[in-house]
Design a protein around this motif. Structure first.
Motif, PDB file in Angstrom:
ATOM      1  N   TRP A 151       0.701  -1.301   0.142  1.00  0.00           N
ATOM      2  CA  TRP A 151      -0.108   0.024   0.002  1.00  0.00           C
ATOM      3  C   TRP A 151       0.851   1.100   0.010  1.00  0.00           C
ATOM      4  CZ3 TRP A 151      -0.734   3.304   3.724  1.00  0.00           C
ATOM      5  CH2 TRP A 151      -1.572   4.679   3.791  1.00  0.00           C
ATOM      6  N   ILE A 152       1.861   1.330   0.841  1.00  0.00           N
ATOM      7  CA  ILE A 152       2.805   2.443   0.815  1.00  0.00           C
ATOM      8  C   ILE A 152       3.634   2.568  -0.494  1.00  0.00           C
ATOM      9  CG2 ILE A 152       5.018   3.264   1.796  1.00  0.00           C
ATOM     10  CD1 ILE A 152       4.035   1.863   4.584  1.00  0.00           C
ATOM     11  N   GLU A 153       4.003   1.674  -1.001  1.00  0.00           N
ATOM     12  CA  GLU A 153       4.398   1.771  -2.514  1.00  0.00           C
ATOM     13  C   GLU A 153       3.740   2.342  -3.561  1.00  0.00           C
ATOM     14  OE1 GLU A 153       7.952  -0.902  -4.450  1.00  0.00           O
ATOM     15  OE2 GLU A 153       6.125  -1.855  -4.277  1.00  0.00           O
ATOM     16  N   ASP A 154       2.622   1.731  -3.339  1.00  0.00           N
ATOM     17  CA  ASP A 154       1.445   2.231  -4.458  1.00  0.00           C
ATOM     18  C   ASP A 154       1.024   3.525  -4.128  1.00  0.00           C
ATOM     19  OD1 ASP A 154       1.436  -0.517  -5.581  1.00  0.00           O
ATOM     20  OD2 ASP A 154      -0.297  -1.155  -4.637  1.00  0.00           O
ATOM     21  N   SER A 155       1.060   4.024  -3.098  1.00  0.00           N
ATOM     22  CA  SER A 155       0.756   5.411  -2.630  1.00  0.00           C
ATOM     23  C   SER A 155       1.506   6.379  -2.967  1.00  0.00           C
ATOM     24  CB  SER A 155       0.227   5.642  -1.376  1.00  0.00           C
ATOM     25  OG  SER A 155       1.204   5.361  -0.290  1.00  0.00           O
ATOM     26  N   LYS A 156       3.142   5.997  -3.375  1.00  0.00           N
ATOM     27  CA  LYS A 156       3.902   7.046  -3.792  1.00  0.00           C
ATOM     28  C   LYS A 156       3.850   7.669  -5.403  1.00  0.00           C
ATOM     29  CE  LYS A 156       7.361   5.318  -0.629  1.00  0.00           C
ATOM     30  NZ  LYS A 156       8.812   4.817  -0.441  1.00  0.00           N
TER      31      LYS A 156
END
Length: 156
Positions: A151-156
């Motif tokens: 999720w963190i990687e996709d939100s960047k």
């Protein structure tokens, strides 16, 4: 500059977090603070399970549940978790029996001087594997960490 492999970072982070949590679960069980669980096998939660479960959930979130990468990560993880609560746990139980037998023979040799027992210099490590609940706890922690990482990687 080349980007670090997020799957590796996710799995290693899950292992580190699980090892750190062992200090707190040890305190809860024994009532004593001890930093040794940071570097020991066994205990709650299983860092092996956390590592492979975080990798599998991260890969599934990034590549999809039908990808070959997810299949590899899940099968690899299942083998690691089975080994952690099966073979390694039984090896630890055998080590406990050997340590107990050595102590009993030492007591007997005190009563029978001709027995000639030489005590082991070090006891065998009894904390090698995990109870099923420790494996499940590590897997649940790992799944959460893997999904958060994706999720963190996709939100960047």
């Amino acid at each position: 500059m080349k980007k670090m492999n997020t799957g590796i970072v996710t799995a290693l982070s899950a292992i580190g977090i699980a090892q750190g949590l062992k200090v707190f679960t040890y305190k809860k069980v024994t009532g004593k603070w001890d930093w040794r669980p940071l570097l020991q096998t066994g205990g709650m939660p299983s860092s092996h399970s956390a590592g492979v479960a975080s990798l599998a959930s991260y890969v599934a979130a990034k590549r999809g549940t039908s990808s070959i990468e997810t299949a590899l990560a899940v099968v690899f993880g299942a083998i690691v978790m089975y080994d952690a609560q099966g073979i390694r746990r039984h090896t630890g139980e055998i080590a406990k029996l050997v340590n107990d037998i050595d102590a009993d023979i030492e007591v007997l040799s005190g009563h029978f001087p001709g027995l000639g027992h030489v005590k082991q210099e070090e006891e065998l490590n009894e904390l090698l594997g995990h109870q099923p609940a420790e494996v499940a706890g590590g897997a649940a922690l790992g799944i959460v960490i893997g999904l958060i990482s994706a999720w963190i990687e996709d939100s960047k």
